[in-house]
Design a protein around this motif. Structure first.
Motif, PDB file in Angstrom:
ATOM      1  N   ASP A  36       2.144   6.921   5.082  1.00  0.00           N
ATOM      2  CA  ASP A  36       1.616   7.720   3.979  1.00  0.00           C
ATOM      3  C   ASP A  36       0.519   6.941   3.261  1.00  0.00           C
ATOM      4  N   THR A  37      -0.670   7.544   3.100  1.00  0.00           N
ATOM      5  CA  THR A  37      -1.782   6.861   2.446  1.00  0.00           C
ATOM      6  C   THR A  37      -1.477   6.471   1.007  1.00  0.00           C
ATOM      7  N   LEU A  38      -0.469   7.082   0.394  1.00  0.00           N
ATOM      8  CA  LEU A  38      -0.086   6.704  -0.963  1.00  0.00           C
ATOM      9  C   LEU A  38       0.230   5.222  -1.031  1.00  0.00           C
ATOM     10  N   GLY A  39       0.739   4.670   0.062  1.00  0.00           N
ATOM     11  CA  GLY A  39       1.063   3.245   0.089  1.00  0.00           C
ATOM     12  C   GLY A  39      -0.146   2.371  -0.184  1.00  0.00           C
ATOM     13  N   LEU A  40      -1.327   2.854   0.145  1.00  0.00           N
ATOM     14  CA  LEU A  40      -2.537   2.076  -0.081  1.00  0.00           C
ATOM     15  C   LEU A  40      -3.020   2.160  -1.518  1.00  0.00           C
ATOM     16  N   HIS A  41      -2.524   3.132  -2.267  1.00  0.00           N
ATOM     17  CA  HIS A  41      -2.847   3.214  -3.695  1.00  0.00           C
ATOM     18  C   HIS A  41      -1.933   2.288  -4.479  1.00  0.00           C
ATOM     19  N   LEU A  42      -0.703   2.155  -4.021  1.00  0.00           N
ATOM     20  CA  LEU A  42       0.301   1.390  -4.759  1.00  0.00           C
ATOM     21  C   LEU A  42       0.388  -0.069  -4.338  1.00  0.00           C
ATOM     22  N   THR A  43      -0.187  -0.416  -3.184  1.00  0.00           N
ATOM     23  CA  THR A  43      -0.103  -1.794  -2.690  1.00  0.00           C
ATOM     24  C   THR A  43      -1.476  -2.289  -2.275  1.00  0.00           C
ATOM     25  N   ASP A  44      -1.524  -3.527  -1.816  1.00  0.00           N
ATOM     26  CA  ASP A  44      -2.783  -4.099  -1.342  1.00  0.00           C
ATOM     27  C   ASP A  44      -3.022  -3.818   0.139  1.00  0.00           C
ATOM     28  N   GLY A  45      -2.136  -3.031   0.734  1.00  0.00           N
ATOM     29  CA  GLY A  45      -2.302  -2.699   2.142  1.00  0.00           C
ATOM     30  C   GLY A  45      -1.646  -3.681   3.090  1.00  0.00           C
ATOM     31  N   SER A  46      -0.957  -4.681   2.539  1.00  0.00           N
ATOM     32  CA  SER A  46      -0.335  -5.687   3.401  1.00  0.00           C
ATOM     33  C   SER A  46       0.765  -5.088   4.278  1.00  0.00           C
ATOM     34  N   ASP A  47       1.438  -4.042   3.783  1.00  0.00           N
ATOM     35  CA  ASP A  47       2.481  -3.411   4.600  1.00  0.00           C
ATOM     36  C   ASP A  47       1.872  -2.716   5.816  1.00  0.00           C
ATOM     37  N   LEU A  48       0.720  -2.079   5.624  1.00  0.00           N
ATOM     38  CA  LEU A  48       0.050  -1.427   6.748  1.00  0.00           C
ATOM     39  C   LEU A  48      -0.472  -2.474   7.727  1.00  0.00           C
ATOM     40  N   ARG A  49      -1.032  -3.545   7.192  1.00  0.00           N
ATOM     41  CA  ARG A  49      -1.497  -4.620   8.073  1.00  0.00           C
ATOM     42  C   ARG A  49      -0.359  -5.130   8.939  1.00  0.00           C
TER      43      ARG A  49
END
Length: 206
Positions: A36-49
């Motif tokens: 979910d792109t919401l994760g990139l609003h709430l975090t620095d994107g490290s989880d997606l990385r």
């Protein structure tokens, strides 16, 4: 994401929804992770990385709102495909199957944006207005002049039939721009499942 899990569960002959054991799981046995792109609003994107580099699963970006800026960020981190939250269940399952097999996905514009007739730049402007940024801050962020920004704002307001900033924010919130409180989500990793027709999978956490 219970609604999403339920929606995917309606296709037991094609995939099996399963839960990620942790936010930063190596997702053993999972072929596709819906992020979910919401994760990139709430975090620095490290989880997606982490999901992109430390798991063997394909990552399919799930765009839950009209935030092309977040999708762009996901792509910059290495994501390769996205699907809109507005798609029907069957379309979502098909997109998951395509992602699992490495085939291209038809990445059409979000339907809400299309219905409103908004351009990608107008969506970006409304999203930033909803975040509370001033015109000066938005212009700097989008690298445009304040006068150009005002033109985008006027066009967007006309299309969504509002005349004030508060009305625009209200419209945006109603249509999914504003994310919930940060405490409600730790990661954008949304769902995962194992495909019944092969070794494919998708997963859920949070």
């Amino acid at each position: 994401m219970r609604g999403l899990t339920t929606m995917l569960a309606d296709y037991p002959d094609r995939l099996v929804v399963t839960a990620l054991p942790a936010v930063r799981s190596r997702a053993p046995g999972v072929d596709v992770i819906l992020y979910d792109t919401l994760g990139l609003h709430l975090t620095d994107g490290s989880d997606l990385r982490y999901l992109l580099s430390e798991t063997d699963a394909k990552v399919l970006i799930f765009s839950r709102d009209m935030r092309p800026d977040l999708r762009a960020k996901a792509y910059s981190l290495g994501a390769q495909a996205w699907v809109s939250m507005s798609v029907h269940a069957g379309e979502l399952v098909r997109s998951i199957e395509l992602a699992a097999s490495g085939e291209p996905i038809d990445e059409s514009e979000d339907r809400l944006a299309t219905v409103a007739g908004l351009t990608t730049r107008e969506v970006e402007v409304l999203a930033l207005i909803t975040q509370g940024l001033s015109n000066k801050d938005i212009a700097e962020k989008l690298v445009v002049s304040v006068n150009t920004l005002k033109s985008h704002i006027r066009q967007a307001y006309r299309k969504i039939e509002v005349t004030t900033r508060s009305q625009a924010v209200s419209w945006a919130i109603t249509h999914g721009f504003a994310p919930p409180d940060a405490s409600s989500l730790e990661s954008g990793a949304s769902v995962g499942a194992r495909m019944v027709t092969g070794d494919l999978s998708v997963e859920q956490s949070g």
